[in-house]
Each structure stands twice: as C-alpha cells, then as structure tokens.
Design an enzyme around this catalytic site. Structure first.
Site, PDB file in Angstrom:
ATOM      1  CB  SER A  57      -7.320 -32.824 -46.768  1.00 21.62           C
ATOM      2  OG  SER A  57      -7.912 -31.678 -46.180  1.00 21.62           O
ATOM      3  CG  HIS A  82     -10.943 -35.276 -47.320  1.00 21.15           C
ATOM      4  ND1 HIS A  82     -11.828 -36.292 -47.011  1.00 21.15           N
ATOM      5  CD2 HIS A  82     -10.743 -34.599 -46.159  1.00 21.15           C
ATOM      6  CE1 HIS A  82     -12.135 -36.243 -45.719  1.00 21.15           C
ATOM      7  NE2 HIS A  82     -11.497 -35.209 -45.184  1.00 21.15           N
ATOM      8  CG  ASP A  87     -11.065 -31.739 -44.098  1.00 22.92           C
ATOM      9  OD1 ASP A  87     -11.718 -32.716 -43.696  1.00 22.92           O
ATOM     10  OD2 ASP A  87      -9.884 -31.808 -44.481  1.00 22.92           O
ATOM     11  CG  MET A 146     -13.605 -27.880 -40.110  1.00 25.73           C
ATOM     12  SD  MET A 146     -12.028 -27.659 -39.274  1.00 25.73           S
ATOM     13  CE  MET A 146     -11.015 -28.855 -40.170  1.00 25.73           C
ATOM     14  CG  HIS A 163     -14.590 -35.027 -42.877  1.00 26.43           C
ATOM     15  ND1 HIS A 163     -13.325 -35.016 -42.327  1.00 26.43           N
ATOM     16  CD2 HIS A 163     -15.432 -35.401 -41.883  1.00 26.43           C
ATOM     17  CE1 HIS A 163     -13.410 -35.362 -41.042  1.00 26.43           C
ATOM     18  NE2 HIS A 163     -14.672 -35.585 -40.752  1.00 26.43           N
ATOM     19  CG  MET A 188     -15.096 -32.470 -39.225  1.00 28.24           C
ATOM     20  SD  MET A 188     -13.358 -32.076 -39.469  1.00 28.24           S
ATOM     21  CE  MET A 188     -13.389 -31.679 -41.210  1.00 28.24           C
ATOM     22  CG  MET A 237     -12.273 -38.381 -37.358  1.00 27.34           C
ATOM     23  SD  MET A 237     -11.824 -37.601 -38.920  1.00 27.34           S
ATOM     24  CE  MET A 237     -10.535 -36.451 -38.414  1.00 27.34           C
ATOM     25  N   GLY A 251     -10.546 -31.028 -36.636  1.00 23.03           N
ATOM     26  CA  GLY A 251     -10.498 -29.582 -36.441  1.00 23.03           C
ATOM     27  C   GLY A 251      -9.277 -28.927 -37.072  1.00 23.03           C
ATOM     28  N   GLY A 300      -5.469 -29.526 -39.485  1.00 20.75           N
ATOM     29  CA  GLY A 300      -4.491 -30.331 -40.205  1.00 20.75           C
ATOM     30  C   GLY A 300      -3.165 -30.329 -39.444  1.00 20.75           C
ATOM     31  N   GLY A 301      -2.273 -31.217 -39.861  1.00 22.94           N
ATOM     32  CA  GLY A 301      -0.915 -31.202 -39.353  1.00 22.94           C
ATOM     33  C   GLY A 301      -0.706 -31.793 -37.978  1.00 22.94           C
ATOM     34  CG  ASP A 339      -9.450 -36.976 -42.252  1.00 23.12           C
ATOM     35  OD1 ASP A 339      -8.343 -36.433 -42.401  1.00 23.12           O
ATOM     36  OD2 ASP A 339     -10.540 -36.375 -42.370  1.00 23.12           O
ATOM     37  N   GLY A 340      -6.155 -38.041 -40.876  1.00 20.31           N
ATOM     38  CA  GLY A 340      -5.373 -37.369 -39.847  1.00 20.31           C
ATOM     39  C   GLY A 340      -4.000 -37.984 -39.670  1.00 20.31           C
ATOM     40  N   GLY A 341      -2.982 -37.200 -39.943  1.00 16.28           N
ATOM     41  CA  GLY A 341      -1.615 -37.672 -39.730  1.00 16.28           C
ATOM     42  C   GLY A 341      -1.169 -38.764 -40.679  1.00 16.28           C
ATOM     43  N   GLY A 371      -3.544 -34.312 -45.878  1.00 16.58           N
ATOM     44  CA  GLY A 371      -3.564 -32.862 -46.082  1.00 16.58           C
ATOM     45  C   GLY A 371      -2.172 -32.290 -46.102  1.00 16.58           C
TER      46      GLY A 371
HETATM   47  C1  DX5 Z   1      -8.944 -32.697 -39.748  1.00 12.34           C
HETATM   48  C2  DX5 Z   1      -9.431 -32.920 -41.142  1.00 12.34           C
HETATM   49  C3  DX5 Z   1      -8.432 -33.600 -41.985  1.00 12.34           C
HETATM   50  C4  DX5 Z   1      -7.161 -32.817 -42.179  1.00 12.34           C
HETATM   51  C5  DX5 Z   1      -6.053 -33.795 -42.197  1.00 12.34           C
HETATM   52  O1  DX5 Z   1      -9.969 -32.326 -38.942  1.00 12.34           O
HETATM   53  O2  DX5 Z   1     -10.593 -33.732 -41.161  1.00 12.34           O
HETATM   54  O3  DX5 Z   1      -8.970 -34.011 -43.230  1.00 12.34           O
HETATM   55  O4  DX5 Z   1      -7.122 -32.079 -43.384  1.00 12.34           O
HETATM   56  O5  DX5 Z   1      -4.860 -33.121 -42.205  1.00 12.34           O
HETATM   57  P1  DX5 Z   1      -3.471 -33.859 -42.075  1.00 12.34           P
HETATM   58  O6  DX5 Z   1      -3.391 -34.859 -43.185  1.00 12.34           O
HETATM   59  O7  DX5 Z   1      -2.495 -32.763 -42.176  1.00 12.34           O
HETATM   60  O8  DX5 Z   1      -3.459 -34.549 -40.722  1.00 12.34           O
HETATM   61 ZN    ZN Z   2     -11.241 -34.620 -43.151  1.00 16.43          ZN
END
Ligand code: DX5
Ligand code: ZN
Length: 217
Positions: A9, A34, A36, A38, A69, A71, A138, A143, A145-146, A173-175, A195
């Site tokens: 991402s 990817h 993102d 928003m 993606h 959002m 998800m 919203g 990363g990290g 997606d996420g963590g 990400g």
């Molecule tokens: C969060 C995004 C993710 C984000 C993931 O809302 O949709 O794609 O970049 O970030 P990590 O991999 O750091 O959790």
């Molecule tokens: Zn995403």
C-alpha cells in the site's frame, strides 16, 4: 512468488519519491500496487485520488496491477474517474452505498475488476447477494496505516472464503506482516495488502520478500 499476491500500500510510501518506492517493490517481484483512497467523509483522513492512479499508470504501464481501494462515501460518483485514470481493480465499501450491485455493474462496464470491502464490524451478507471479482476483508478499521491486526479476523476470512467459493480473489487489508501473513493465508486469503510492513521499513524490497516467504507457509 506463489499464487499469493502481496499488494504494497502506497499509503505508507514516501510521496516525494513515489516512483522509486514503487520501482523498488516491483524489483522484489510485486505486481499489485494498492492505492488507498480516502475522502474525509467515509473515513476521517483525505489521501489521494485518480491523478495518482493516472501518474502510476503512466510511469509503469502494464507492469503493475493498480488495486484501488475506495474508502469514500457514495463510490458510484467516482467509478468513471478511477476507471479512466487506469485502475485495474476498483474496490468500494459495502457500507458506503445503498447500491452495491449497481456499482459492481458500473465498474465492470469499464472492463475493470470489481471488488467489495467490508469493515471489521460489518457482516458478510453482501457477498451472498452480489457476485464480485475480489472480496476485501478489512483486518483493521479503515482510515489509517500501522494499526494492529484484529485477532478475530482469520475466522471471518474463513467464513468469507466459504461464501465466495474457491475461485474469487480474497484480499485482506490491515496489520499484515510476516507474522500475520501465514494466518490469513491459512484462512483463505490470496491477496495481502501491506503498508507499514513494507514502506515503513528501511528495506521495502526485503520486507516484501519476507512477507512472501512467510505467506508461502
Ligand atoms: C487502511 C488502508 C490500508 C493501510 C494498511 O485503511 O486501507 O490499506 O494502508 O496499512 P498497514 O499495512 O500499515 O496496516
Ligand atoms: Zn487499503
């Protein structure tokens, strides 16, 4: 790489050096990138829009799959713009529209693959009703990363896999990192967004290889 795709991402990339950052992960074997998107409404932050998709398409041509993606609230208003910018996959949130079925149709009319995403608190019913090319589960709240991987996610991924059958792409997606990757792959995921575990590292290419190795099980 195996049939599992790692989708870095760019949300966690250094935007002043975006082209080099993407080139680095391509060299590590990545094809999926990817993006993102928003809007400050569906989720609080505002990130990027079709101009970034267009710029990456111009820079990398067919070497990458641009996995967008959205959002954003009422994604039906933005399908044309992302398709024209060169998106290969457009995934929108079930929670953001009353018209999931129609939005999937609109995306496919452009010859683009259509995905639906659900937040951690959203049930999976939409996937019983609407046929998609990609189902995005998800594994954090969208919203930012990290954030840490939600530990109950593998059970939900297993339920999602049983609904969509064996052939539909199942993205998480996420963590996602080298520790959580094997858990989601075992549960049925095929596409792993990462990400901070990629672009948050000093060696993003090495990080991709590490996650891909872990995902090979
Ligand atoms: C969060 C995004 C993710 C984000 C993931 O809302 O949709 O794609 O970049 O970030 P990590 O991999 O750091 O959790
Ligand atoms: Zn995403």
């Amino acid at each position: 790489m195996s049939s599992i795709q790692i989708a870095p991402s760019i949300l966690s990339a250094d935007f002043a050096r975006l082209e080099q950052q993407v080139a680095t992960v391509i060299e590590a074997g990545v094809t999926w990138i990817h993006v993102d998107v928003m809007d400050g409404v569906f989720v609080p932050p505002i990130t990027m829009g079709p101009i970034v998709v267009q710029a990456l398409r111009a820079a990398f041509g067919d070497r990458i799959v641009l996995d967008c993606h959205l959002m954003i609230d009422r994604p039906e208003r933005q399908v044309d713009a992302f398709a024209q910018a060169g998106a290969d996959v457009i995934t929108f949130h079930a929670e953001a529209t009353a018209h999931s079925h129609r939005v999937v149709q609109a995306i496919r009319e452009h010859g683009v693959k259509a995905g639906i995403a659900v937040c951690p608190g959203t049930p999976l019913q939409v996937f019983e009703e609407v046929d998609v090319d990609l189902a995005l589960c998800m594994t954090v709240n969208p919203g930012w990363g990290g954030q840490p991987f939600i530990p109950t996610s593998p059970a939900k991924i297993e339920r999602l896999r049983s609904i969509i059958g064996p052939d539909v792409a199942l993205e998480v997606d996420g963590g996602v990192d080298a520790t959580t990757a094997p858990k989601v792959v075992r549960a049925g995921a095929t596409h792993l967004v990462a990400g901070s575990a990629v672009f948050g590292k000093d060696d993003p290419a090495g990080a991709v290889r590490e996650i891909a190795d872990a995902a090979r099980l």
